[in-house]
Structure formats: structure tokens, C-alpha cells
Motif scaffolding. Structure first.
Motif, PDB file in Angstrom:
ATOM      1  N   UNK A  20      -6.577  -5.094 -15.932  1.00 53.29           N
ATOM      2  CA  UNK A  20      -6.171  -5.254 -14.552  1.00 53.29           C
ATOM      3  C   UNK A  20      -5.500  -6.540 -14.152  1.00 53.29           C
ATOM      4  N   UNK A  21      -6.143  -7.226 -13.259  1.00 57.93           N
ATOM      5  CA  UNK A  21      -5.558  -8.388 -12.619  1.00 57.93           C
ATOM      6  C   UNK A  21      -5.270  -9.521 -13.606  1.00 57.93           C
ATOM      7  N   UNK A  60       2.393  -1.191 -13.408  1.00 61.41           N
ATOM      8  CA  UNK A  60       2.302  -2.247 -12.404  1.00 61.41           C
ATOM      9  C   UNK A  60       2.841  -1.722 -11.073  1.00 61.41           C
ATOM     10  N   UNK A  61       3.882  -0.911 -11.127  1.00 60.41           N
ATOM     11  CA  UNK A  61       4.481  -0.320  -9.919  1.00 60.41           C
ATOM     12  C   UNK A  61       3.424   0.467  -9.122  1.00 60.41           C
ATOM     13  N   UNK A  62       2.577   1.225  -9.818  1.00 60.52           N
ATOM     14  CA  UNK A  62       1.530   1.995  -9.135  1.00 60.52           C
ATOM     15  C   UNK A  62       0.592   1.074  -8.358  1.00 60.52           C
ATOM     16  N   UNK A  63       0.212  -0.023  -8.966  1.00 61.61           N
ATOM     17  CA  UNK A  63      -0.686  -0.979  -8.300  1.00 61.61           C
ATOM     18  C   UNK A  63      -0.004  -1.598  -7.084  1.00 61.61           C
ATOM     19  N   UNK A  64       1.263  -1.962  -7.230  1.00 64.32           N
ATOM     20  CA  UNK A  64       1.967  -2.666  -6.157  1.00 64.32           C
ATOM     21  C   UNK A  64       2.366  -1.757  -4.994  1.00 64.32           C
ATOM     22  N   UNK A  65       2.177  -0.458  -5.138  1.00 61.44           N
ATOM     23  CA  UNK A  65       2.391   0.425  -3.984  1.00 61.44           C
ATOM     24  C   UNK A  65       1.407   0.079  -2.871  1.00 61.44           C
ATOM     25  N   UNK A  66       0.264  -0.513  -3.220  1.00 62.15           N
ATOM     26  CA  UNK A  66      -0.741  -0.885  -2.232  1.00 62.15           C
ATOM     27  C   UNK A  66      -0.617  -2.310  -1.711  1.00 62.15           C
ATOM     28  N   UNK A  67       0.331  -3.084  -2.216  1.00 65.25           N
ATOM     29  CA  UNK A  67       0.533  -4.458  -1.744  1.00 65.25           C
ATOM     30  C   UNK A  67       1.456  -4.410  -0.533  1.00 65.25           C
ATOM     31  N   UNK A  81      -3.982 -10.561  -2.615  1.00 70.94           N
ATOM     32  CA  UNK A  81      -3.343  -9.327  -2.150  1.00 70.94           C
ATOM     33  C   UNK A  81      -3.359  -8.258  -3.243  1.00 70.94           C
ATOM     34  N   UNK A  82      -3.108  -8.664  -4.477  1.00 68.88           N
ATOM     35  CA  UNK A  82      -3.136  -7.710  -5.585  1.00 68.88           C
ATOM     36  C   UNK A  82      -4.557  -7.180  -5.782  1.00 68.88           C
ATOM     37  N   UNK A  83      -5.546  -8.055  -5.741  1.00 62.49           N
ATOM     38  CA  UNK A  83      -6.944  -7.631  -5.874  1.00 62.49           C
ATOM     39  C   UNK A  83      -7.350  -6.676  -4.772  1.00 62.49           C
ATOM     40  N   UNK A  84      -6.947  -6.962  -3.555  1.00 56.63           N
ATOM     41  CA  UNK A  84      -7.249  -6.089  -2.419  1.00 56.63           C
ATOM     42  C   UNK A  84      -6.609  -4.719  -2.625  1.00 56.63           C
ATOM     43  N   UNK A  85      -5.348  -4.690  -3.019  1.00 58.24           N
ATOM     44  CA  UNK A  85      -4.653  -3.421  -3.251  1.00 58.24           C
ATOM     45  C   UNK A  85      -5.332  -2.628  -4.364  1.00 58.24           C
ATOM     46  N   UNK A  86      -5.759  -3.317  -5.409  1.00 54.85           N
ATOM     47  CA  UNK A  86      -6.430  -2.629  -6.521  1.00 54.85           C
ATOM     48  C   UNK A  86      -7.757  -2.022  -6.067  1.00 54.85           C
ATOM     49  N   UNK A  87      -8.541  -2.767  -5.309  1.00 54.55           N
ATOM     50  CA  UNK A  87      -9.830  -2.246  -4.840  1.00 54.55           C
ATOM     51  C   UNK A  87      -9.642  -1.073  -3.883  1.00 54.55           C
ATOM     52  N   UNK A  88      -8.715  -1.196  -2.962  1.00 56.97           N
ATOM     53  CA  UNK A  88      -8.522  -0.150  -1.954  1.00 56.97           C
ATOM     54  C   UNK A  88      -7.941   1.139  -2.528  1.00 56.97           C
ATOM     55  N   UNK A  89      -7.287   1.048  -3.686  1.00 59.71           N
ATOM     56  CA  UNK A  89      -6.634   2.223  -4.248  1.00 59.71           C
ATOM     57  C   UNK A  89      -7.280   2.723  -5.540  1.00 59.71           C
TER      58      UNK A  89
END
Length: 107
Positions: A20-21, A60-67, A81-89
Motif C-alpha cells: 500500500x502506502x 495506483x490510479x484506482x487508489x487515487x480515484x478517492x483522492x 490524503x492518500x491514507x484517507x482515500x485508501x481507508x474510505x475505499x
């Protein structure tokens, strides 16, 4: 999916399995990459494989859809922001991650 490189190889995890991160952070040079445009970062690294857990790899694109942010001036806000997007998605497999996610729908 055919990845541009092995997610567990030298290009993905420096020869060892990382998740992940940590993999995303290795793509950043704190002294040279800021301010960082999310659009440009995803254009350059979007197809790179990111191992989420021992059996899941996403782009990486899939993860950044939530940023939500378009740019970052420094590493710490980017990392948060990346960590938040990863947790929320659902891209955060660490035990207890749900305590950091606001499960209420946003208006």
C-alpha cells in the motif's frame, strides 16, 4: 491485469514484498516533487501495481480515484490524503483502520 512490472520485484517493492502506502511513498522525492500535481502523478504512475494485502493488487490510479485534492505542497498532506482515500475505499487492510473512517454519507 497485465502490470508494467512485478509488484513484488525491484520496481514494485525493492525486491521484498511491501504494501500500500509504503509503495506509493517510494515514488515521491520530497525535495523535488512538490508542489505535486495529482493529475501529473497519476499520469506517470497510474498503471503501477500497488499490493494492498497478500492477495490483492490494484493500480495506483484506482487508489487515487478517492483522492479529492488536485495538488499538494508537501509530503505530509499528500500522505494523509492518500491514507484517507485508501481507508474510505477499502484499500486499507490493517486491523483497526475502520476507526479512522467517517462512515457517514457526505452531503
Amino acid at each position: 491485469m497485465d502490470w508494467p512490472h512485478d509488484p513484488d520485484g525491484e520496481d514494485g517493492s525493492e525486491g521484498k514484498r511491501k504494501y500500500g502506502q509504503a509503495i506509493i511513498a517510494k515514488k515521491i522525492d520530497e525535495e523535488e516533487d512538490f508542489p505535486l500535481s495529482v493529475e501529473e502523478f497519476v499520469a506517470e504512475h497510474g498503471d503501477d501495481p500497488i499490493r494492498i494485502d497478500y492477495e490483492t493488487v490494484v493500480s495506483l490510479r484506482d487508489i487515487f480515484e478517492g483522492v479529492e485534492e488536485e495538488s499538494f505542497d508537501a509530503f505530509v498532506p499528500f500522505h494523509k490524503a492518500v491514507g484517507k482515500a485508501m481507508r474510505e475505499n477499502g484499500y486499507w487492510f490493517y486491523e483497526g483502520a475502520d476507526q479512522f473512517v467517517d462512515t457517514k454519507k457526505r452531503a
